[in-house]
Design a protein around this motif. Structure first.
Motif, short mmCIF file in Angstrom:
data_model
loop_
_atom_site.label_atom_id
_atom_site.label_comp_id
_atom_site.label_asym_id
_atom_site.label_seq_id
_atom_site.Cartn_x
_atom_site.Cartn_y
_atom_site.Cartn_z
N ASN A 134 15.32 13.59 11.54
CA ASN A 134 15.40 12.14 11.76
C ASN A 134 15.21 11.85 13.26
O ASN A 134 14.99 12.76 14.07
CB ASN A 134 16.71 11.58 11.22
CG ASN A 134 17.93 12.17 11.90
OD1 ASN A 134 17.89 12.53 13.07
ND2 ASN A 134 19.02 12.25 11.17
N ASN A 135 15.30 10.57 13.62
CA ASN A 135 15.07 10.17 15.00
C ASN A 135 16.03 10.84 15.96
O ASN A 135 15.63 11.32 17.02
CB ASN A 135 15.18 8.64 15.12
CG ASN A 135 14.79 8.16 16.50
OD1 ASN A 135 13.68 8.40 16.94
ND2 ASN A 135 15.70 7.50 17.17
N ARG A 136 17.30 10.92 15.61
CA ARG A 136 18.29 11.53 16.50
C ARG A 136 17.96 13.01 16.74
O ARG A 136 18.06 13.50 17.87
CB ARG A 136 19.69 11.40 15.88
CG ARG A 136 20.78 11.95 16.79
CD ARG A 136 22.15 11.77 16.19
NE ARG A 136 22.39 10.34 15.99
CZ ARG A 136 23.32 9.84 15.21
NH1 ARG A 136 24.10 10.63 14.52
NH2 ARG A 136 23.48 8.55 15.10
N GLU A 137 17.58 13.71 15.68
CA GLU A 137 17.23 15.13 15.81
C GLU A 137 15.95 15.30 16.63
O GLU A 137 15.84 16.23 17.43
CB GLU A 137 17.06 15.75 14.42
CG GLU A 137 18.35 15.82 13.64
CD GLU A 137 18.15 16.11 12.16
OE1 GLU A 137 19.12 16.54 11.53
OE2 GLU A 137 17.02 15.89 11.63
N LEU A 138 14.99 14.39 16.46
CA LEU A 138 13.76 14.44 17.24
C LEU A 138 14.05 14.23 18.72
O LEU A 138 13.55 14.99 19.57
CB LEU A 138 12.76 13.40 16.74
CG LEU A 138 11.44 13.29 17.51
CD1 LEU A 138 10.66 14.60 17.43
CD2 LEU A 138 10.61 12.13 16.99
N VAL A 139 14.86 13.25 19.03
CA VAL A 139 15.21 12.98 20.43
C VAL A 139 15.92 14.19 21.04
O VAL A 139 15.62 14.60 22.16
CB VAL A 139 16.08 11.71 20.54
CG1 VAL A 139 16.69 11.57 21.93
CG2 VAL A 139 15.24 10.49 20.19
N ALA A 140 16.85 14.79 20.30
CA ALA A 140 17.56 15.96 20.81
C ALA A 140 16.60 17.13 21.05
O ALA A 140 16.71 17.84 22.05
CB ALA A 140 18.65 16.38 19.83
N ALA A 141 15.63 17.32 20.15
CA ALA A 141 14.66 18.40 20.32
C ALA A 141 13.76 18.15 21.53
O ALA A 141 13.47 19.08 22.29
CB ALA A 141 13.82 18.56 19.05
N ALA A 200 14.59 16.39 24.16
CA ALA A 200 15.45 16.58 25.35
C ALA A 200 15.59 18.06 25.67
O ALA A 200 15.50 18.47 26.83
CB ALA A 200 16.82 15.94 25.11
N THR A 201 15.78 18.88 24.64
CA THR A 201 15.94 20.32 24.85
C THR A 201 14.67 20.95 25.39
O THR A 201 14.70 21.74 26.33
CB THR A 201 16.35 21.00 23.53
OG1 THR A 201 17.59 20.44 23.10
CG2 THR A 201 16.51 22.49 23.70
N ARG A 202 13.52 20.61 24.78
CA ARG A 202 12.26 21.23 25.19
C ARG A 202 11.77 20.78 26.55
O ARG A 202 11.08 21.53 27.24
CB ARG A 202 11.17 20.95 24.16
CG ARG A 202 11.35 21.76 22.91
CD ARG A 202 10.12 21.70 22.08
NE ARG A 202 10.30 22.52 20.89
CZ ARG A 202 9.31 22.84 20.09
NH1 ARG A 202 8.09 22.45 20.35
NH2 ARG A 202 9.54 23.58 19.03
N GLY A 224 17.28 14.21 29.90
CA GLY A 224 18.55 13.80 29.32
C GLY A 224 18.28 13.09 28.00
O GLY A 224 17.15 12.70 27.70
N LEU A 225 19.33 12.89 27.21
CA LEU A 225 19.16 12.25 25.91
C LEU A 225 18.61 10.83 26.03
O LEU A 225 17.76 10.43 25.24
CB LEU A 225 20.48 12.23 25.14
CG LEU A 225 20.89 13.55 24.50
CD1 LEU A 225 22.25 13.41 23.83
CD2 LEU A 225 19.85 14.00 23.49
#
Length: 93
Positions: free
Chosen positions: A2-9, A11-13, A17-18
């Motif tokens: 979902n959008n939250r998981e995409l944003v976190a991925a 940010a990680t890559r 920041g989030l």
């Protein structure tokens, strides 16, 4: 995803920041939507092409009553995956 998981991925890559990653993801989708709405096509090499597709007017049926109804012409979003994406999906399955 979902959008939250995409944003976190993202940010990680990227090391962003989030909040910055959320802004980046939102900006990309907003730009794609605006271009397609304006009749332009957006091509992302190795991923695919987003377009606006024209749909002709047609006669449909009301699923409750079975009576014919007229469906007006309109536009809908379209996506054509690139050969690279299609191959990646077929190799993963």
């Amino acid at each position: 995803m979902n959008n939250r998981e995409l944003v976190a991925a993202v940010a990680t890559r990227t090391g962003l920041g989030l909040h910055a990653a959320q802004d980046a993801v939102s900006a990309v989708f907003d730009l794609i939507a605006a271009e397609v709405a304006d009749g332009e096509q957006v091509t992302l090499p190795g991923f695919g092409t987003f377009t606006a597709r024209e749909r002709a007017a047609r006669t449909g049926r009301n699923p409750r009553t079975g009576e014919p109804i007229e469906i007006p012409a309109g536009r809908s979003p379209g996506f054509k995956p690139s050969a690279v994406l299609r191959k990646r999906l077929s190799d993963a399955g």
